[in-house]
Write a protein that holds these residues in place. Structure first.
Motif, mmCIF file in Angstrom:
data_model
loop_
_atom_site.group_PDB
_atom_site.id
_atom_site.type_symbol
_atom_site.label_atom_id
_atom_site.label_comp_id
_atom_site.label_asym_id
_atom_site.label_seq_id
_atom_site.Cartn_x
_atom_site.Cartn_y
_atom_site.Cartn_z
ATOM 1 N N THR A 36 0.818 -1.210 0.000
ATOM 2 C CA THR A 36 0.000 0.000 0.000
ATOM 3 C C THR A 36 0.850 1.257 0.000
ATOM 4 N N GLY A 37 2.187 1.099 0.112
ATOM 5 C CA GLY A 37 3.047 2.278 0.221
ATOM 6 C C GLY A 37 3.041 3.102 -1.048
ATOM 7 N N ALA A 38 3.250 4.394 -0.884
ATOM 8 C CA ALA A 38 3.377 5.294 -2.024
ATOM 9 C C ALA A 38 4.810 5.745 -2.133
ATOM 10 N N ALA A 39 5.171 6.308 -3.259
ATOM 11 C CA ALA A 39 6.530 6.786 -3.448
ATOM 12 C C ALA A 39 6.833 7.870 -2.448
ATOM 13 N N PRO A 49 12.739 7.808 -9.149
ATOM 14 C CA PRO A 49 11.501 7.158 -9.591
ATOM 15 C C PRO A 49 11.066 6.103 -8.589
ATOM 16 N N ALA A 50 9.789 5.814 -8.577
ATOM 17 C CA ALA A 50 9.264 4.789 -7.681
ATOM 18 C C ALA A 50 9.813 3.424 -8.081
ATOM 19 N N PHE A 51 10.007 2.554 -7.089
ATOM 20 C CA PHE A 51 10.386 1.180 -7.389
ATOM 21 C C PHE A 51 9.233 0.475 -8.097
ATOM 22 N N ARG A 52 9.579 -0.562 -8.847
ATOM 23 C CA ARG A 52 8.571 -1.376 -9.523
ATOM 24 C C ARG A 52 9.016 -2.832 -9.468
ATOM 25 N N ASP A 109 7.980 2.318 -2.498
ATOM 26 C CA ASP A 109 9.027 2.674 -1.545
ATOM 27 C C ASP A 109 10.118 1.627 -1.428
ATOM 28 N N GLY A 110 10.001 0.521 -2.146
ATOM 29 C CA GLY A 110 11.035 -0.508 -2.121
ATOM 30 C C GLY A 110 10.770 -1.665 -1.190
ATOM 31 N N GLU A 111 9.586 -1.726 -0.556
ATOM 32 C CA GLU A 111 9.267 -2.881 0.265
ATOM 33 C C GLU A 111 8.921 -4.038 -0.674
#
Length: 273
Positions: A36-39, A49-52, A109-111
């Motif tokens: 559920t985390g956001a960048a 950039p956001a993780f994917r 966020d990289g989780e």
């Protein structure tokens, strides 16, 4: 199987993973919530950039450390979309993913969450991915539906082919032991040239029979430090066959499963002298 059944099985497995992980890992930092985390930060100049999910792709090398135990060498390979595909550890686990029972994802966020099935075991990993190519966190293994092991893991992204070489990671003198599951052991030492040629070896003080033994020790996969099988025969008639081994990234540990003529199934654990 029909594609609809495969999709349903994959969705059921992923739901099970997301439901069980917080319960299995039982650690404060993992006790939250799902993807559920956001960048972090706001959009704009300098914001990474956001993780994917694709950021999990590639080959990872490192260790898994069971609770109350010693670290184990391990590697993991993930597909272009982040799903685990293959891997091994120094105890002898050597697996290829069983679709659709393999899943990897990472939030903005990289989780990260990874899960895969190998034999009767299901691996669940949850941790954090960094921009520097490190992945660390905690894991749990279920065997036939029961939690059999929990611990922590530390992985680094491999630079790819040529990351491990005989001249950097195999050359020199090694010493350690062959140990069976009941605690029986034998001392083992090896001396290797920069091309992996076997210069000398001994088992419990008995010298190598070079004519009956492998002449060279080679890397089966130089991206993850996987060593190919080899055979050692000694003057006293004893012998050792290596199934495969893993090298630690710093070139100081060399470990893997094999078969000893006196002890049976053993784990080879060598340290660089």
């Amino acid at each position: 199987l029909p594609s609809t059944l495969i999709q349903e099985a994959a969705m059921a497995f992923q739901l099970r993973v997301r439901t069980l992980l917080p319960l299995l890992l039982l650690t404060p930092f993992l006790g939250g919530c799902g993807k559920t985390g956001a960048a972090s930060g706001s959009a704009g100049t300098g914001t990474p950039p956001a993780f994917r999910d694709g950021d999990l792709a590639g080959q990872w090398v490192g260790t898994m450390t069971p609770a109350g135990g010693s670290e184990l060498l391990v590697y993991l390979t993930c597909s272009a979309v982040g799903n685990p595909e293959a891997g091994a550890d120094e105890t002898g686990r050597d697996w290829t993913a069983v679709p659709p029972y393999s899943h990897g994802e990472v939030n903005a966020d990289g989780e990260a969450w990874l899960s895969f099935v190998t034999g009767s075991e299901v691996f669940y990993l949850q941790g954090f991915l960094t921009r520097a190519g490190r992945l660390s966190g905690q894991y749990s293994i279920m065997d036939n539906g029961l939690v059999s092991q929990t611990g922590t893991f530390e992985f680094a992204r491999s630079a790819g082919s040529g990351t491990f070489t005989a001249g950097s990671h195999l050359v020199g003198s090694w010493s350690g032991s062959l140990t069976d599951k009941l605690g029986g052991s034998a001392a083992l030492s090896l001396t290797l040239a920069s091309d992996g040629s076997l210069l000398a070896a001994s088992r419990d003080g008995s010298a190598l029979d070079p004519l009956a033994s492998s002449a060279t020790i080679t890397l089966a996969d130089d991206a993850v430090g996987r060593v190919a099988p080899f055979d050692l025969v000694f003057a006293d008639g004893s012998s050792f066959h290596l199934d495969f081994a893993l090298l630690r990234e710093d070139g100081l540990v060399f470990a893997g499963p094999g078969q000893d003529s006196a002890l049976g199934s053993v784990r080879m654990d060598l340290q660089h002298d």
